[in-house]
Write a protein that holds these residues in place. Structure first.
Motif, PDB file in Angstrom:
ATOM      1  N   GLN A 172       0.785  -1.237   0.000  1.00 41.78           N
ATOM      2  CA  GLN A 172       0.000   0.000   0.000  1.00 41.78           C
ATOM      3  C   GLN A 172       0.813   1.282   0.000  1.00 41.78           C
ATOM      4  O   GLN A 172       0.274   2.340  -0.280  1.00 41.78           O
ATOM      5  CB  GLN A 172      -0.907   0.038   1.243  1.00 41.78           C
ATOM      6  N   CYS A 173       2.080   1.195   0.342  1.00 36.46           N
ATOM      7  CA  CYS A 173       2.825   2.436   0.558  1.00 36.46           C
ATOM      8  C   CYS A 173       4.015   2.622  -0.379  1.00 36.46           C
ATOM      9  O   CYS A 173       4.414   3.758  -0.637  1.00 36.46           O
ATOM     10  CB  CYS A 173       3.313   2.512   2.002  1.00 36.46           C
ATOM     11  N   THR A 188       7.296   9.977  -4.887  1.00 40.99           N
ATOM     12  CA  THR A 188       6.046  10.754  -4.826  1.00 40.99           C
ATOM     13  C   THR A 188       5.800  11.261  -3.411  1.00 40.99           C
ATOM     14  O   THR A 188       5.259  12.345  -3.223  1.00 40.99           O
ATOM     15  CB  THR A 188       4.864   9.880  -5.283  1.00 40.99           C
ATOM     16  N   GLY A 189       6.168  10.464  -2.425  1.00 39.94           N
ATOM     17  CA  GLY A 189       6.015  10.852  -1.021  1.00 39.94           C
ATOM     18  C   GLY A 189       7.379  10.891  -0.354  1.00 39.94           C
ATOM     19  O   GLY A 189       8.369  10.433  -0.924  1.00 39.94           O
ATOM     20  N   PRO A 190       7.459  11.465   0.866  1.00 48.87           N
ATOM     21  CA  PRO A 190       8.738  11.566   1.581  1.00 48.87           C
ATOM     22  C   PRO A 190       9.272  10.210   2.060  1.00 48.87           C
ATOM     23  O   PRO A 190       8.522   9.262   2.247  1.00 48.87           O
ATOM     24  CB  PRO A 190       8.393  12.461   2.777  1.00 48.87           C
ATOM     25  N   ILE A 200      10.488   8.087  11.271  1.00 49.59           N
ATOM     26  CA  ILE A 200       9.384   9.004  11.584  1.00 49.59           C
ATOM     27  C   ILE A 200       8.875   8.856  13.010  1.00 49.59           C
ATOM     28  O   ILE A 200       8.312   9.795  13.547  1.00 49.59           O
ATOM     29  CB  ILE A 200       8.189   8.885  10.615  1.00 49.59           C
ATOM     30  N   PHE A 256      11.752  16.985   1.458  1.00 48.73           N
ATOM     31  CA  PHE A 256      10.591  16.780   0.591  1.00 48.73           C
ATOM     32  C   PHE A 256       9.791  18.079   0.511  1.00 48.73           C
ATOM     33  O   PHE A 256       9.758  18.846   1.472  1.00 48.73           O
ATOM     34  CB  PHE A 256       9.705  15.661   1.181  1.00 48.73           C
ATOM     35  N   TRP A 272       5.343  12.762  15.070  1.00 48.49           N
ATOM     36  CA  TRP A 272       4.571  11.559  14.782  1.00 48.49           C
ATOM     37  C   TRP A 272       4.552  10.655  16.003  1.00 48.49           C
ATOM     38  O   TRP A 272       5.610  10.350  16.563  1.00 48.49           O
ATOM     39  CB  TRP A 272       5.165  10.788  13.594  1.00 48.49           C
ATOM     40  N   TYR A 279      -3.892  10.111  10.883  1.00 52.97           N
ATOM     41  CA  TYR A 279      -3.501  10.753   9.614  1.00 52.97           C
ATOM     42  C   TYR A 279      -3.816   9.834   8.440  1.00 52.97           C
ATOM     43  O   TYR A 279      -4.397  10.257   7.439  1.00 52.97           O
ATOM     44  CB  TYR A 279      -2.003  11.080   9.653  1.00 52.97           C
ATOM     45  N   LYS A 312      -1.046  16.554   0.710  1.00 54.58           N
ATOM     46  CA  LYS A 312      -0.659  16.125  -0.635  1.00 54.58           C
ATOM     47  C   LYS A 312      -0.720  14.608  -0.781  1.00 54.58           C
ATOM     48  O   LYS A 312      -0.429  14.078  -1.841  1.00 54.58           O
ATOM     49  CB  LYS A 312       0.768  16.602  -0.943  1.00 54.58           C
ATOM     50  N   MET A 313      -1.051  13.923   0.298  1.00 51.40           N
ATOM     51  CA  MET A 313      -1.083  12.459   0.223  1.00 51.40           C
ATOM     52  C   MET A 313      -2.458  11.993  -0.241  1.00 51.40           C
ATOM     53  O   MET A 313      -3.444  12.096   0.482  1.00 51.40           O
ATOM     54  CB  MET A 313      -0.739  11.833   1.574  1.00 51.40           C
ATOM     55  N   ALA A 314      -2.508  11.480  -1.469  1.00 50.21           N
ATOM     56  CA  ALA A 314      -3.774  11.053  -2.067  1.00 50.21           C
ATOM     57  C   ALA A 314      -3.989   9.562  -1.807  1.00 50.21           C
ATOM     58  O   ALA A 314      -4.100   8.765  -2.726  1.00 50.21           O
ATOM     59  CB  ALA A 314      -3.753  11.350  -3.570  1.00 50.21           C
ATOM     60  N   TYR A 315      -3.992   9.190  -0.568  1.00 50.84           N
ATOM     61  CA  TYR A 315      -4.206   7.790  -0.214  1.00 50.84           C
ATOM     62  C   TYR A 315      -4.750   7.753   1.195  1.00 50.84           C
ATOM     63  O   TYR A 315      -4.368   8.565   2.032  1.00 50.84           O
ATOM     64  CB  TYR A 315      -2.896   6.996  -0.277  1.00 50.84           C
ATOM     65  N   LEU A 319      -5.799   4.994   4.452  1.00 50.15           N
ATOM     66  CA  LEU A 319      -5.823   3.639   5.007  1.00 50.15           C
ATOM     67  C   LEU A 319      -6.736   3.676   6.219  1.00 50.15           C
ATOM     68  O   LEU A 319      -6.372   4.226   7.267  1.00 50.15           O
ATOM     69  CB  LEU A 319      -4.412   3.192   5.398  1.00 50.15           C
TER      70      LEU A 319
HETATM   71  C1  HEC Z   1      -0.252   7.987  -3.870  1.00 45.91           C
HETATM   72  C2  HEC Z   1       0.996   8.186  -3.169  1.00 45.91           C
HETATM   73  C3  HEC Z   1       1.038   7.817  -1.690  1.00 45.91           C
HETATM   74  C4  HEC Z   1       0.697   6.618  -1.105  1.00 45.91           C
HETATM   75  C5  HEC Z   1       0.149   5.348  -1.779  1.00 45.91           C
HETATM   76  C6  HEC Z   1       1.009   6.752   0.297  1.00 45.91           C
HETATM   77  N1  HEC Z   1       1.511   7.997   0.548  1.00 45.91           N
HETATM   78 FE1  HEC Z   1       2.123   8.733   2.364  1.00 45.91          FE
HETATM   79  N2  HEC Z   1       2.516  10.522   1.534  1.00 45.91           N
HETATM   80  C7  HEC Z   1       2.388  10.832   0.197  1.00 45.91           C
HETATM   81  C8  HEC Z   1       2.679  12.234  -0.003  1.00 45.91           C
HETATM   82  C9  HEC Z   1       2.659  12.987  -1.331  1.00 45.91           C
HETATM   83  C10 HEC Z   1       2.996  12.758   1.278  1.00 45.91           C
HETATM   84  C11 HEC Z   1       3.311  14.224   1.631  1.00 45.91           C
HETATM   85  C12 HEC Z   1       1.992  14.831   2.127  1.00 45.91           C
HETATM   86  C13 HEC Z   1       2.005  16.347   2.266  1.00 45.91           C
HETATM   87  O1  HEC Z   1       3.063  16.972   2.085  1.00 45.91           O
HETATM   88  O2  HEC Z   1       0.936  16.899   2.574  1.00 45.91           O
HETATM   89  C14 HEC Z   1       2.890  11.654   2.217  1.00 45.91           C
HETATM   90  C15 HEC Z   1       3.168  11.768   3.572  1.00 45.91           C
HETATM   91  C16 HEC Z   1       3.166  10.715   4.462  1.00 45.91           C
HETATM   92  C17 HEC Z   1       3.553  10.807   5.849  1.00 45.91           C
HETATM   93  C18 HEC Z   1       4.122  12.041   6.550  1.00 45.91           C
HETATM   94  C19 HEC Z   1       5.653  11.922   6.541  1.00 45.91           C
HETATM   95  C20 HEC Z   1       6.445  13.055   7.158  1.00 45.91           C
HETATM   96  O3  HEC Z   1       7.594  13.216   6.733  1.00 45.91           O
HETATM   97  O4  HEC Z   1       5.981  13.762   8.049  1.00 45.91           O
HETATM   98  C21 HEC Z   1       3.386   9.561   6.385  1.00 45.91           C
HETATM   99  C22 HEC Z   1       3.645   9.159   7.809  1.00 45.91           C
HETATM  100  C23 HEC Z   1       2.891   8.701   5.320  1.00 45.91           C
HETATM  101  N3  HEC Z   1       2.768   9.426   4.166  1.00 45.91           N
HETATM  102  C24 HEC Z   1       2.642   7.352   5.465  1.00 45.91           C
HETATM  103  C25 HEC Z   1       2.121   6.533   4.452  1.00 45.91           C
HETATM  104  C26 HEC Z   1       1.829   5.128   4.630  1.00 45.91           C
HETATM  105  C27 HEC Z   1       2.083   4.343   5.884  1.00 45.91           C
HETATM  106  C28 HEC Z   1       1.289   4.675   3.450  1.00 45.91           C
HETATM  107  C29 HEC Z   1       0.726   3.308   3.126  1.00 45.91           C
HETATM  108  C30 HEC Z   1      -0.394   2.893   3.949  1.00 45.91           C
HETATM  109  C31 HEC Z   1       1.278   5.806   2.528  1.00 45.91           C
HETATM  110  N4  HEC Z   1       1.792   6.909   3.174  1.00 45.91           N
HETATM  111  C32 HEC Z   1       0.830   5.750   1.224  1.00 45.91           C
HETATM  112  C33 HEC Z   1       2.021   9.969  -0.810  1.00 45.91           C
HETATM  113  C34 HEC Z   1       1.545   8.680  -0.632  1.00 45.91           C
END
Ligand code: HEC
Length: 139
Positions: A33-34, A55-57, A62, A72, A88, A96, A116-119, A121
């Protein structure tokens, strides 16, 4: 075989979770998923999880780390929370993931920020397993 980190979590003084977490399931869920968007890479450049997605950090370290502290280009919501010194924790992480936009808006008490996280859980058990897995990577 199920690996639990319940003992470790209480040793670290964190709130004891209601259910034992499953690091093995966390690894599976993380890769499913991630990793489309995230990696876990140590400061010396060793990638512990993921396949180089940017795409994500980077999610290394964390746990108890400051929000939005990786290299990022974060959205305004996480950036402002990070600047305010928020960290965190397991509960922040679970909340979140369930609703990234809703969570940053509630935390900052404004509707004018976005994640910005388009996901999402929404399975709390899976989120807690992933948290335990990320914690295990930092040992
Ligand atoms: C479609 C792409 C995508 C998926 C799939 C995704 N993320 Fe993210 N995630 C992002 C982005 C983009 C950001 C930055 C969000 C922002 O800046 O607002 C982010 C930010 C985060 C952060 C914050 C990190 C920080 O440095 O503070 C966490 C924690 C996180 N994601 C966990 C997860 C986990 C766990 C999963 C799987 C269950 C997941 N993400 C799935 C794109 C994604």
């Amino acid at each position: 075989m199920k690996t639990t980190v319940l003992g470790l979590v209480s040793l670290l003084g964190a709130a004891t979770p209601a259910m034992a977490q499953d690091v093995t399931d966390g690894a599976l869920q993380f890769s499913r998923q991630c990793t489309a968007c995230h990696v876990v890479t140590t400061p010396d450049g060793t990638t512990l999880a993921g396949r180089g997605a940017r795409t994500g950090p980077n999610l290394y370290g964390i746990e108890d780390g400051r929000i939005a502290s990786a290299d990022f280009s974060y959205g305004d919501g996480l950036t402002r929370l990070g600047e305010a010194g928020a960290s965190w924790t397991e509960q922040n992480f679970v909340d979140y993931l369930a609703d990234p936009n809703g969570w940053v808006r509630e935390r900052l008490d404004t509707r004018h920020v976005r994640s910005k996280m388009a996901y999402r859980l929404q399975d709390e058990g899976q989120a807690r397993d992933i948290w335990a897995y990320l914690l295990s990577l930092d040992e």
